[in-house]
Motif scaffolding. Structure first.
Motif, PDB file in Angstrom:
ATOM      1  N   SER A  50       0.928  -0.926  -0.043  1.00 48.64           N
ATOM      2  CA  SER A  50       0.046  -0.020   0.052  1.00 48.64           C
ATOM      3  C   SER A  50       0.861   1.355  -0.026  1.00 48.64           C
ATOM      4  CB  SER A  50      -0.981   0.018   1.225  1.00 48.64           C
ATOM      5  OG  SER A  50      -2.020  -0.879   1.239  1.00 48.64           O
ATOM      6  N   SER A  51       1.905   1.182  -0.684  1.00 42.41           N
ATOM      7  CA  SER A  51       2.652   2.277  -0.896  1.00 42.41           C
ATOM      8  C   SER A  51       3.155   2.939   0.483  1.00 42.41           C
ATOM      9  CB  SER A  51       2.308   3.569  -1.646  1.00 42.41           C
ATOM     10  OG  SER A  51       2.626   3.192  -2.943  1.00 42.41           O
ATOM     11  N   TRP A  52       3.893   1.891   1.328  1.00 48.68           N
ATOM     12  CA  TRP A  52       4.085   2.060   2.771  1.00 48.68           C
ATOM     13  C   TRP A  52       3.033   2.519   3.522  1.00 48.68           C
ATOM     14  CZ3 TRP A  52       9.500   4.522   1.683  1.00 48.68           C
ATOM     15  CH2 TRP A  52      10.513   3.493   2.110  1.00 48.68           C
ATOM     16  N   TRP A 389       4.674  -6.957  -5.115  1.00 50.41           N
ATOM     17  CA  TRP A 389       5.643  -6.076  -4.769  1.00 50.41           C
ATOM     18  C   TRP A 389       5.322  -6.064  -2.982  1.00 50.41           C
ATOM     19  CZ3 TRP A 389       9.864  -3.646  -5.690  1.00 50.41           C
ATOM     20  CH2 TRP A 389      10.332  -2.744  -4.946  1.00 50.41           C
ATOM     21  N   ILE A 390       6.499  -6.887  -2.582  1.00 47.28           N
ATOM     22  CA  ILE A 390       6.555  -6.919  -0.940  1.00 47.28           C
ATOM     23  C   ILE A 390       7.894  -6.363  -0.747  1.00 47.28           C
ATOM     24  CG2 ILE A 390       6.664  -8.781   0.990  1.00 47.28           C
ATOM     25  CD1 ILE A 390       4.895 -10.439  -0.903  1.00 47.28           C
ATOM     26  N   ARG A 391       8.259  -5.595   0.305  1.00 48.63           N
ATOM     27  CA  ARG A 391       9.253  -5.077   0.722  1.00 48.63           C
ATOM     28  C   ARG A 391       9.617  -5.378   2.212  1.00 48.63           C
ATOM     29  NH1 ARG A 391      13.677  -2.285  -1.758  1.00 48.63           N
ATOM     30  NH2 ARG A 391      14.644  -0.711  -0.509  1.00 48.63           N
ATOM     31  N   PRO A 392      10.446  -6.646   2.247  1.00 45.73           N
ATOM     32  CA  PRO A 392      10.751  -7.020   3.493  1.00 45.73           C
ATOM     33  C   PRO A 392      11.916  -6.114   4.152  1.00 45.73           C
ATOM     34  CG  PRO A 392      11.047  -8.730   1.776  1.00 45.73           C
ATOM     35  CD  PRO A 392      10.861  -7.586   1.249  1.00 45.73           C
ATOM     36  N   PHE A 393      12.220  -6.355   5.341  1.00 43.61           N
ATOM     37  CA  PHE A 393      13.289  -5.875   6.144  1.00 43.61           C
ATOM     38  C   PHE A 393      13.822  -6.817   7.338  1.00 43.61           C
ATOM     39  CE2 PHE A 393      10.133  -4.197   8.692  1.00 43.61           C
ATOM     40  CZ  PHE A 393      10.523  -4.036  10.062  1.00 43.61           C
ATOM     41  N   LYS A 394      15.229  -6.890   7.429  1.00 47.91           N
ATOM     42  CA  LYS A 394      15.814  -7.707   8.297  1.00 47.91           C
ATOM     43  C   LYS A 394      15.286  -9.112   8.203  1.00 47.91           C
ATOM     44  CE  LYS A 394      16.615  -3.986  11.500  1.00 47.91           C
ATOM     45  NZ  LYS A 394      16.583  -3.325  12.753  1.00 47.91           N
ATOM     46  N   LYS A 395      14.626  -9.639   9.403  1.00 48.07           N
ATOM     47  CA  LYS A 395      14.120 -10.938   9.170  1.00 48.07           C
ATOM     48  C   LYS A 395      12.462 -11.106   9.069  1.00 48.07           C
ATOM     49  CE  LYS A 395      17.528 -12.556  12.509  1.00 48.07           C
ATOM     50  NZ  LYS A 395      17.849 -13.402  13.832  1.00 48.07           N
ATOM     51  N   ILE A 397       9.294 -10.453   6.790  1.00 46.68           N
ATOM     52  CA  ILE A 397       8.584 -10.328   5.548  1.00 46.68           C
ATOM     53  C   ILE A 397       7.063 -10.120   5.998  1.00 46.68           C
ATOM     54  CG2 ILE A 397       7.621 -11.512   3.498  1.00 46.68           C
ATOM     55  CD1 ILE A 397       9.840 -13.340   3.709  1.00 46.68           C
ATOM     56  N   TYR A 398       6.580  -8.881   5.648  1.00 43.06           N
ATOM     57  CA  TYR A 398       5.237  -8.419   5.885  1.00 43.06           C
ATOM     58  C   TYR A 398       4.470  -7.927   4.848  1.00 43.06           C
ATOM     59  CZ  TYR A 398       6.735  -3.666   6.233  1.00 43.06           C
ATOM     60  OH  TYR A 398       7.130  -2.095   5.820  1.00 43.06           O
ATOM     61  N   ILE A 399       3.084  -7.909   4.803  1.00 49.92           N
ATOM     62  CA  ILE A 399       2.358  -7.172   3.771  1.00 49.92           C
ATOM     63  C   ILE A 399       1.054  -6.267   4.558  1.00 49.92           C
ATOM     64  CG2 ILE A 399       2.662  -8.844   2.120  1.00 49.92           C
ATOM     65  CD1 ILE A 399       0.194 -10.502   2.724  1.00 49.92           C
ATOM     66  N   ILE A 400       0.783  -5.394   3.837  1.00 43.32           N
ATOM     67  CA  ILE A 400       0.015  -4.428   4.358  1.00 43.32           C
ATOM     68  C   ILE A 400      -0.869  -3.994   2.974  1.00 43.32           C
ATOM     69  CG2 ILE A 400       0.788  -3.530   6.780  1.00 43.32           C
ATOM     70  CD1 ILE A 400       2.306  -1.818   4.910  1.00 43.32           C
ATOM     71  N   PRO A 401      -1.650  -4.945   2.501  1.00 43.71           N
ATOM     72  CA  PRO A 401      -2.120  -4.704   1.343  1.00 43.71           C
ATOM     73  C   PRO A 401      -3.565  -3.707   1.313  1.00 43.71           C
ATOM     74  CG  PRO A 401      -3.192  -6.551   2.325  1.00 43.71           C
ATOM     75  CD  PRO A 401      -2.083  -6.135   2.873  1.00 43.71           C
ATOM     76  N   PRO A 402      -3.617  -2.725   0.199  1.00 43.05           N
ATOM     77  CA  PRO A 402      -4.880  -1.882   0.129  1.00 43.05           C
ATOM     78  C   PRO A 402      -6.139  -2.719   0.680  1.00 43.05           C
ATOM     79  CG  PRO A 402      -3.677  -1.998  -1.871  1.00 43.05           C
ATOM     80  CD  PRO A 402      -3.113  -3.052  -1.067  1.00 43.05           C
TER      81      PRO A 402
END
Length: 428
Positions: A50-52, A389-395, A397-402
């Motif tokens: 969701s574009s951050w 389009w998924i932008r993980p960081f460190k450990k 993997i998360y999603i916050i979809p529209p």
């Protein structure tokens, strides 16, 4: 977009959290509609971010576009100092109607980080108006409040994003983060660290600041609502104002219009941003009580000393109004409920995967915490090649979809995550 444009971007444009020496490649998006981002090669990928946190209704939403077009015919911007306009007045009416009655004074700004700066400056000036010098804030570890300096100072000092700056920041107080998760039983020992710190330092604490219920990029943790209740009691006992940072969670992301509603507590200052305009244009707001606003206004300066150039931008206010009107139809409640249900079904079984140490779902947020850090370069390429389009960081993997995402599109997001976990080379 030509090859020369891509090369120019690579050589000259500094993207968020990136290096100018051998930066990771960027994927060129030429248009977006609904939940899809269209790449320059013509491929459509599903946006799981969701574009951050911001594009809650997806892209190119007709109602939001109409509001922007209607406003730009009148004016795109006008200074807010000594001038007001209908879009700002309507937005502040809407924000006051949407939030608890106590929060009836609105300060508009142009980004979430700035709304945090505004809240912190408000309380420093508030205490000065009362004849006290207080500049220390109390918060909890694993927090993240933005990238500007006051916001960094109340973010976890061990956070890799910001730790290089902490020797030049205001020194604030950090209690242990609660361990009791949102869906578990409450453990009263969680409040011990915070209680000890506020008891010892109450005379110098200007305010308490927290991300309610969901700690964002500090670890994507969901903590127990009782923790907020206990914090509120302590703040009231010591007469210390409480700031809630709802920049990421506000406007429905957790299943409530604001995350603090899970605990049925009300802050003294509320910071909003990101999805306030439905992900169309930057805007933020800091709401506070009449008492705090009046106290500041009776200070030596007779005013609050802050004034962003693009404060109350008419375009942003107009589209924020349209966004809130969409939310007031309450369709988002069913959308978020369905996302939560589907994420729970798809992701929670991953707890048994050998690379997974925890899985968390709340509202339209799904988090898979891995035992190893992701290889950012490879996993980003893997996701794009698989149409998401998924932008993980460190450990994480998360999603916050529209909120508008379909069952099929959400299935694709979660299936690609599951597939990624089965590829060892994507992890460090």
């Amino acid at each position: 977009m030509s090859q020369s444009d891509t090369l120019f971007d690579y050589k000259h444009i500094w993207h968020p959290y990136s290096s100018m020496i051998n930066p990771h490649p960027c994927y060129t998006v030429i248009s977006a509609k609904g939940v899809y981002l269209k790449l320059k090669n013509g491929k459509n990928i599903i946006d799981g971010m969701s574009s951050w946190w911001s594009a809650i209704h997806g892209y190119n939403h007709p109602v939001l576009n109409k509001a922007l077009k209607k406003q730009i015919r009148k004016m795109s911007h006008v200074m807010f100092g000594g001038i007001t306009h209908p879009a700002a007045i309507a937005l502040c009416r809407q924000l006051i109607s949407l939030t608890p009655k106590k929060l009836d004074c609105v300060f508009l700004s142009d980004s979430g980080s700035v709304s945090i700066e505004v809240a912190i400056k408000m309380l420093i000036q508030y205490w000065q108006s009362l004849g006290q010098t207080r500049k220390t804030f109390l918060t909890i570890r694993n927090g993240y409040h933005g990238d500007t300096f006051a916001a960094i100072s109340v973010s976890d000092p061990n956070n890799s994003f910001h730790k290089i700056y902490h020797n030049i920041l205001l020194k604030n107080l950090f209690a242990d983060a609660p361990v009791s998760s949102f869906h578990d039983n409450w453990n009263n020992s969680d409040i011990i660290s915070f209680t000890k710190i506020i008891e010892k330092n109450s005379y110098k604490i200007a305010g308490v600041i927290l991300e309610p219920i969901v700690q964002g990029v500090g670890g994507m943790r969901f903590y127990h609502p009782t923790y907020l209740k206990k914090i509120k009691i302590l703040c009231e006992y010591y007469s210390i104002p409480l700031i809630f940072d709802e920049i990421a969670t506000g406007f429905g992301r957790t299943g409530k219009i604001f995350a603090f509603e899970h605990a049925d507590v009300i802050p003294d200052i509320l910071c909003l941003g990101k999805s306030i305009t439905g992900g169309t244009i930057t805007l933020a707001a800091t709401l506070t009580s009449r008492y705090i606003a009046n106290t500041i206004s009776q200070s030596e300066t007779n005013c609050f000393m802050h004034g962003p150039t693009y404060m109350g931008n008419p375009l942003a206010c107009a589209v924020a109004n349209a966004n809130i009107k969409i939310l007031k139809t309450n369709i988002w409640k069913k959308q978020v409920y369905n996302i939560e249900k589907q994420l729970s079904t798809s992701l929670l079984p991953l707890i048994d995967h050998p690379y997974v140490i925890d899985v968390r779902v709340l509202g339209a947020i799904g988090v898979v915490e891995c035992s190893r850090s992701v290889n950012m370069l490879l996993i980003q390429k893997f996701f794009v090649e698989h149409g998401v389009w998924i932008r993980p960081f460190k450990k994480l993997i998360y999603i916050i979809p529209p909120y508008i995402i379909s069952t099929q599109a959400l299935n694709k997001l979660t299936n690609v995550i599951i597939d990624a976990l089965n590829h060892d080379f994507l992890f460090l």
